[in-house]
Design a protein around this motif. Structure first.
Motif, PDB file in Angstrom:
ATOM      1  N   ILE A  92       1.022  -1.009   0.089  1.00  0.00           N
ATOM      2  CA  ILE A  92       0.047   0.003   0.237  1.00  0.00           C
ATOM      3  C   ILE A  92       0.738   1.017  -0.043  1.00  0.00           C
ATOM      4  O   ILE A  92       1.869   1.376   0.937  1.00  0.00           O
ATOM      5  N   VAL A  93       0.709   2.242  -0.918  1.00  0.00           N
ATOM      6  CA  VAL A  93       1.422   3.198  -1.076  1.00  0.00           C
ATOM      7  C   VAL A  93       1.024   4.380  -0.025  1.00  0.00           C
ATOM      8  O   VAL A  93      -0.211   4.494   0.247  1.00  0.00           O
ATOM      9  N   THR A  94       1.741   5.004   0.702  1.00  0.00           N
ATOM     10  CA  THR A  94       1.501   5.956   1.703  1.00  0.00           C
ATOM     11  C   THR A  94       2.252   7.446   1.525  1.00  0.00           C
ATOM     12  O   THR A  94       3.107   7.516   0.730  1.00  0.00           O
ATOM     13  N   ASN A  95       1.871   8.319   2.437  1.00  0.00           N
ATOM     14  CA  ASN A  95       2.400   9.601   2.456  1.00  0.00           C
ATOM     15  C   ASN A  95       3.515   9.707   3.185  1.00  0.00           C
ATOM     16  O   ASN A  95       3.771  10.189   4.296  1.00  0.00           O
ATOM     17  N   GLY A  96       4.655   8.927   2.570  1.00  0.00           N
ATOM     18  CA  GLY A  96       5.869   8.879   3.325  1.00  0.00           C
ATOM     19  C   GLY A  96       5.919   7.424   4.446  1.00  0.00           C
ATOM     20  O   GLY A  96       4.761   7.035   4.498  1.00  0.00           O
ATOM     21  N   CYS A  97       7.093   7.365   5.114  1.00  0.00           N
ATOM     22  CA  CYS A  97       7.098   6.115   5.843  1.00  0.00           C
ATOM     23  C   CYS A  97       6.243   6.449   7.272  1.00  0.00           C
ATOM     24  O   CYS A  97       5.919   5.562   8.047  1.00  0.00           O
ATOM     25  N   LEU A 155       4.897  -6.062   9.460  1.00  0.00           N
ATOM     26  CA  LEU A 155       4.396  -4.969   8.712  1.00  0.00           C
ATOM     27  C   LEU A 155       5.551  -4.273   8.398  1.00  0.00           C
ATOM     28  O   LEU A 155       6.027  -3.110   9.117  1.00  0.00           O
ATOM     29  N   LEU A 156       6.190  -4.165   7.094  1.00  0.00           N
ATOM     30  CA  LEU A 156       7.339  -3.587   6.731  1.00  0.00           C
ATOM     31  C   LEU A 156       6.809  -2.213   6.170  1.00  0.00           C
ATOM     32  O   LEU A 156       5.958  -2.186   5.472  1.00  0.00           O
ATOM     33  N   CYS A 157       7.534  -1.130   6.680  1.00  0.00           N
ATOM     34  CA  CYS A 157       7.275   0.233   6.267  1.00  0.00           C
ATOM     35  C   CYS A 157       8.646   0.835   5.636  1.00  0.00           C
ATOM     36  O   CYS A 157       9.772   0.589   6.189  1.00  0.00           O
ATOM     37  N   SER A 158       8.359   1.587   4.645  1.00  0.00           N
ATOM     38  CA  SER A 158       9.627   2.344   3.937  1.00  0.00           C
ATOM     39  C   SER A 158       9.261   3.282   3.126  1.00  0.00           C
ATOM     40  O   SER A 158       8.068   3.724   3.121  1.00  0.00           O
ATOM     41  N   SER A 159      10.169   4.056   2.399  1.00  0.00           N
ATOM     42  CA  SER A 159       9.870   5.201   1.469  1.00  0.00           C
ATOM     43  C   SER A 159      10.983   5.666   0.638  1.00  0.00           C
ATOM     44  O   SER A 159      12.159   4.814   0.901  1.00  0.00           O
ATOM     45  N   GLY A 167       5.833   7.088   0.208  1.00  0.00           N
ATOM     46  CA  GLY A 167       6.217   5.845   1.141  1.00  0.00           C
ATOM     47  C   GLY A 167       5.348   4.754   0.803  1.00  0.00           C
ATOM     48  O   GLY A 167       4.268   4.730   0.047  1.00  0.00           O
ATOM     49  N   TRP A 168       5.521   3.596   1.501  1.00  0.00           N
ATOM     50  CA  TRP A 168       4.946   2.375   1.188  1.00  0.00           C
ATOM     51  C   TRP A 168       4.878   1.246   2.690  1.00  0.00           C
ATOM     52  O   TRP A 168       5.753   1.558   3.432  1.00  0.00           O
TER      53      TRP A 168
END
Lengths: 483, 483
Positions: A182-187, A316-320, A332-333
């Motif tokens: 899922i794409v996000t507004n930054g990490c 739950l991997l988070c990055s950007s 981010g994603w």
């Protein structure tokens, strides 16, 4: 042992340089040691003399060796090693409420704004941004997508970007499908949403100590508690300590930066990551993994992340792309495993979608091989800058100062002698136009009062060297006054 | 009474058209009535015949009058008026938990994706986006700011954009200073953060009934309760009802869309807004005001917002450029009054910053007068489309259907005869490639089971007309089968 997948193309001279670097890192080659002559190494390694020259040149640029006129190459003297690293912080026994928010607000932004030399930042400086290539990608997608660049790209996000992010998983030993992302507004948004997906107000989150102040603020704003776990400056979270802690205390989730923790720069060995994931799986504890810095490694290959060992969808991997391409894109994603549906809904409720044009531009940038080339240059630049900053810190800071030897990322964590109060120091150097961050904002317990964080994102200019000299002088003055 | 500031330039023929439109709206001129001849109106109003022709042409385009060969202009017959509007919903007596999330997820996205004619959207279609001018603004700021377009633009946001947003406050009778504003990732993030700034888990939020499902989902995700307040399809929230409700029930905040509530299209008279603000000030209850549609008005001037009457910093105004410029930009903002510091910190913790290039591009777009020109065209287009959609709905939908007469925004709210189940209807028409939204997702009580929402964002093409015909037929079939 897991097989390592090395995808980075390493040229011959880089390979040689890396082997030598390892010898230096392991103190096989010690400060002051004479390096083998170019001719002898060329014969030994069966490579041309020019390849050896290139390798030595690279090591020199990194500040690891130096050429002495009519004498050859030597390992630089000013290096101090791991024995000089800051000490690990002990695990705190009880979960506690976080109250760093006002402290952070007081010390982070106003200081950066008022400074001339900003050593508080932890993100690429303008010189390190791929501006021309990003411009090209933006032009290309504007031509290609026309009005579609300005319409919603609803969660999970732009198809093309999802595919490119999935492709990148090969780098860290994973095999994500595009519909896991899922794409996000930054990490930071990714972390925020993941926290809300796995925990609720009043729950306890296990974190590293020290940890990035933004994470502490986020947990505070969600009304959750933290349990700070012992973290080694080299290898990160102590898995045994964690096990003891989660037996004693009910933990709703862990939130760790295993690759190049900010501010420590520590990197957990891949085998430990596997142990960590297995430990948490046994107890069904979700792990929110912040891997935003994983691509900025100084070693031979990218470290794996915990996600690559995840068999139960609990990571739950988070990055950007904020640290690797450009922060202003806000792309981010997250790959939230079994929590995907919930996270996707929370993303919609929190901010509907991520900016479309920025998603398309990053996808184009990735698709055209621009990312890999850019990363290579970025890693080298940071590695070189880190060495130079570190050397200057050893040179100018008070006797007894301990300094991390980051294996990636872009910050150095510095333990000053006990008498130095970092908040005072920050204030004093700011009056001379220099921004640094005090250690106490990196812990819910406001520990680390004699620590500072320095980012090596800016090129090592004479102004930067002078700033480090001033910080060192001020710290020394505080020691003298303190006596 | 407050003085009205009318900033929109209205040409002579538009002025005449508006006066006539008011006469039609108030049923002074009734469906089927013959219009004055062009010559007589020209003499009466002391304007040229060509001006009258232009006015009639505009009214014809809006679907209000029609030319009959060799006979002149007539008020169109197919119009039904306010007596046919959906009924107001009663205030619910107790605060309740919201559980719409899974319902929304089931009915919103999959349906839009599977459709050919998407009448579920509420945002500009590609034809209505200022693509060329946005492109120009993007090129201009990329040239001007270079690498700075890719660095962080930390909260409160891009200076230039803040200034432009402050300038816009003249339109709604306000006088914001730029340091009262915080840029967000769209209006939804603004609402999210403002909710978190003024209320906590378990608190009750007063909302309109019906209200936008995204708002319900957000409140649900934050663990807050709602109190649904009676809303009139013309004038919005009933302030007296609200007063009674907040005396009985402790309310932490109100969250209202006073200008063109989605889905009602209602608009609260400015004098009532003043009363509302005063009522809440007496009890120190914050009002989160969603004014995202305020600029899309069909009347002579922009309605004010509650913020313009706020003397105590209790109104947290939220808006964005998603509906007026382009949704994919994700540029929203809030002016949160006395909660500014808290909201600014929450913005940082939630997603650090809004995308820089998008902020700069919107600022450039606003600065160069592009916004005002674009808005004028957009309002006209929506107004014309609304009339045509509405007329077709009256033509094709079952006897007894009630339809709102929105005064702005881009959706129509339709009350079908009781026997029609909107969720079933949605399902049936989707199989024929048409997406609509069922009423029950617009209330925490899952009321409005025989209501649907139709957006008139797409141009009124033969395909759209055919889609409305099919929806009408299916609804009629359900009535027959039901007997």
């Amino acid at each position: 042992m897991e097989d390592e997948i090395v995808l980075t193309k390493v040229t011959l001279f880089e390979k040689i340089a890396l082997s030598i670097q390892r010898l230096i890192d392991n103190e096989v080659l010690k400060p002051g040691d004479k390096m083998p002559s170019v001719r002898s190494l060329s014969l030994e390694q069966k490579v041309s003399m020019s390849t050896v020259f290139q390798a030595y040149y690279l090591l020199e640029k990194k500040g690891l060796i130096e050429a002495r006129p009519r004498s050859g190459y030597y390992v630089r003297k000013s290096f101090k090693r791991n024995s000089q690293e800051p000490s690990a912080t002990a695990t705190w026994k009880m979960p506690i409420n976080v109250r760093v928010d006002s402290l952070v607000s007081d010390f982070v932004k106003p200081h950066a704004k008022a400074s001339v030399v900003d050593l508080s930042i932890a993100g690429p400086s303008v010189e390190l941004l791929p501006v021309a290539k990003l411009n090209k990608s933006i032009q290309a997608v504007l031509r290609e997508h026309k009005g579609k660049s300005f319409q919603y790209a609803f969660p999970p996000g732009d198809e093309n970007l999802l595919r490119q992010i999935a492709r990148l998983s090969l780098h860290w030993g994973g095999s994500l499908a595009k519909d896991e992302i899922i794409v996000t507004n930054g990490c930071m948004e990714a972390i925020n949403i993941c926290l809300r997906a796995v925990a609720k107000q009043g729950d306890t989150i296990a974190i590293e100590s020290p940890t990035y102040y933004g994470v502490l603020q986020t947990i505070e704003s969600l009304g959750m508690k933290v349990l700070e776990i012992t973290t080694n400056p080299d290898t990160g979270i102590d898995v045994d300590e964690l096990e003891k802690a989660i037996i004693k205390t009910k933990v709703a989730a862990c939130l760790f930066t295993l690759n190049f923790n900010n501010p420590l720069g520590s990197c957990m060995p891949d085998s430990e990551k596997k142990r960590l994931v297995e430990l948490l799986a046994k107890r069904e504890i979700p792990l929110i993994e912040d891997d935003i810095l994983g691509d900025i490694y100084f070693g031979k290959s990218r470290p794996k992340n915990a996600k690559s060992f995840d068999k139960h969808g609990l990571v739950l991997l988070c990055s950007s792309f904020s640290k690797t391409v450009a922060p202003g894109l806000r792309v981010g994603w997250t790959a939230p495993g079994r929590f995907k549906e919930k996270v996707e809904r929370l993303k919609f409720m929190t901010s509907i979608a991520a900016p479309t044009l920025m998603q398309q531009a990053v996808a184009h940038f990735l698709e055209n091989g621009r990312y890999d080339n850019h990363l290579k240059a970025l890693r080298l630049a940071y590695h070189i800058q880190m060495r130079k900053y570190r050397e200057a810190i050893f040179k100018y800071f008070p006797e007894g100062t301990k300094v991390t030897d980051p294996q990636g990322g872009h910050v150095i964590w510095i333990e000053l002698p006990h008498k130095v109060n970092a908040i005072e120091l920050q204030d004093i150097v700011l009056r001379q136009g220099i921004a640094i961050l005090p250690g106490s904002i990196f812990s819910a317990k406001k520990r680390h009062e004699n620590y500072i964080r320095i980012g090596y994102c800016n090129q090592f200019t004479p102004e930067v060297e002078n700033a480090l000299l001033i910080i060192g002088k001020c710290a020394n003055n505080m020691l003298i006054e303190g006596n």
